[in-house]
Motif scaffolding. Structure first.
Motif, short mmCIF file in Angstrom:
data_model
loop_
_atom_site.label_atom_id
_atom_site.label_comp_id
_atom_site.label_asym_id
_atom_site.label_seq_id
_atom_site.Cartn_x
_atom_site.Cartn_y
_atom_site.Cartn_z
N PHE A 53 -51.55 53.12 21.80
CA PHE A 53 -50.59 54.21 21.72
C PHE A 53 -50.96 55.14 20.58
CE2 PHE A 53 -46.48 56.22 20.66
CZ PHE A 53 -46.17 56.72 21.91
N ASN A 54 -51.02 56.43 20.86
CA ASN A 54 -51.31 57.43 19.85
C ASN A 54 -49.98 57.98 19.35
OD1 ASN A 54 -51.75 60.02 18.61
ND2 ASN A 54 -53.82 59.97 19.45
N GLY A 58 -48.02 60.87 21.20
CA GLY A 58 -47.02 60.20 22.02
C GLY A 58 -47.58 59.74 23.35
N MET A 59 -48.91 59.60 23.42
CA MET A 59 -49.57 59.23 24.68
C MET A 59 -50.41 57.96 24.50
SD MET A 59 -50.74 63.10 25.77
CE MET A 59 -51.96 62.51 26.88
N CYS A 60 -50.75 57.36 25.63
CA CYS A 60 -51.63 56.20 25.64
C CYS A 60 -53.08 56.67 25.69
CB CYS A 60 -51.38 55.34 26.87
SG CYS A 60 -49.69 54.80 27.09
N ALA A 61 -53.96 55.95 25.03
CA ALA A 61 -55.39 56.21 25.15
C ALA A 61 -55.86 55.68 26.50
CB ALA A 61 -56.15 55.51 24.03
N ARG A 62 -56.81 56.38 27.13
CA ARG A 62 -57.37 55.90 28.39
C ARG A 62 -58.13 54.61 28.10
NH1 ARG A 62 -60.01 60.40 30.82
NH2 ARG A 62 -58.11 60.69 32.00
N SER A 63 -57.69 53.54 28.71
CA SER A 63 -58.25 52.22 28.42
C SER A 63 -58.30 51.37 29.68
CB SER A 63 -57.39 51.49 27.39
OG SER A 63 -57.19 52.26 26.24
N ILE A 64 -59.18 50.39 29.64
CA ILE A 64 -59.27 49.39 30.71
C ILE A 64 -59.08 48.03 30.06
CG2 ILE A 64 -60.83 48.24 32.33
CD1 ILE A 64 -60.08 50.98 33.33
N THR A 78 -61.82 51.27 25.53
CA THR A 78 -61.07 52.51 25.40
C THR A 78 -62.04 53.67 25.53
OG1 THR A 78 -59.41 51.45 24.01
CG2 THR A 78 -59.53 53.83 23.91
N TYR A 79 -61.63 54.71 26.22
CA TYR A 79 -62.51 55.84 26.54
C TYR A 79 -61.95 57.12 25.95
CZ TYR A 79 -63.98 52.42 29.96
OH TYR A 79 -64.42 51.28 30.56
N GLN A 80 -62.84 57.94 25.40
CA GLN A 80 -62.44 59.25 24.91
C GLN A 80 -63.38 60.29 25.53
OE1 GLN A 80 -62.21 59.40 20.67
NE2 GLN A 80 -60.49 58.01 20.59
N GLY A 81 -62.80 61.19 26.29
CA GLY A 81 -63.57 62.28 26.86
C GLY A 81 -64.36 61.95 28.10
N VAL A 82 -64.35 60.70 28.52
CA VAL A 82 -65.06 60.29 29.74
C VAL A 82 -64.17 59.38 30.56
CG1 VAL A 82 -67.37 60.47 28.71
CG2 VAL A 82 -66.14 58.30 28.62
N LEU A 83 -64.46 59.32 31.83
CA LEU A 83 -63.74 58.40 32.71
C LEU A 83 -64.43 57.04 32.71
CD1 LEU A 83 -63.05 60.76 35.74
CD2 LEU A 83 -61.41 59.97 34.02
N PRO A 84 -63.69 55.97 32.93
CA PRO A 84 -64.30 54.65 33.04
C PRO A 84 -65.29 54.60 34.21
CG PRO A 84 -61.92 54.48 32.80
CD PRO A 84 -62.23 55.92 33.01
N ASP A 85 -66.35 53.85 34.04
CA ASP A 85 -67.35 53.66 35.09
C ASP A 85 -66.94 52.46 35.94
OD1 ASP A 85 -69.57 53.23 36.68
OD2 ASP A 85 -70.92 52.81 35.02
N PRO A 86 -66.56 52.69 37.20
CA PRO A 86 -66.12 51.58 38.06
C PRO A 86 -67.18 50.48 38.20
CG PRO A 86 -65.63 53.68 39.09
CD PRO A 86 -66.47 53.98 37.89
#
Length: 98
Positions: A53-54, A58-64, A78-86
């Motif tokens: 949580f940031n 007030g948002m969640c970090a993009r994470s898997i 956790t990802y910043q600026g990129v999407l997770p690689d499936p």
């Protein structure tokens, strides 16, 4: 998402927005093939527990997270600026499945 389900995984999304906002966001993306969970109230409590949580935004970090059937976190990224690689996530699932 089907390939994850075939590996025995269940995919869920988590956001700190209210349910109607998450629903609208998913619709704007053209629909999602997984459920979105609202961490709206108490705001960000679940995301805080997972350390994503940031407080400033007030948002969640993009994470898997890969959580085993016993509730233990076995993988986290956790990802910043990129999407997770499936493919990378499928590889991690395969490693955990032995």
């Amino acid at each position: 998402m089907k390939s994850f389900e075939e590996m025995g995984a269940r995919v869920l999304g988590l956001g700190a927005d209210a349910r109607p906002a998450l629903r609208a966001w998913g619709t704007n993306l053209g629909g999602l093939n997984h459920s979105l969970l609202s961490d709206f109230w108490p705001h960000g409590e679940v995301a805080r527990a997972y350390g994503i949580f940031n407080e400033d935004s007030g948002m969640c970090a993009r994470s898997i997270f890969i959580i085993d059937p016993d509730g233990l976190v076995r993988y986290r990224e956790t990802y910043q600026g990129v999407l997770p690689d499936p493919n990378a996530i499928r590889e991690e699932l395969a490693k955990l499945q032995g």
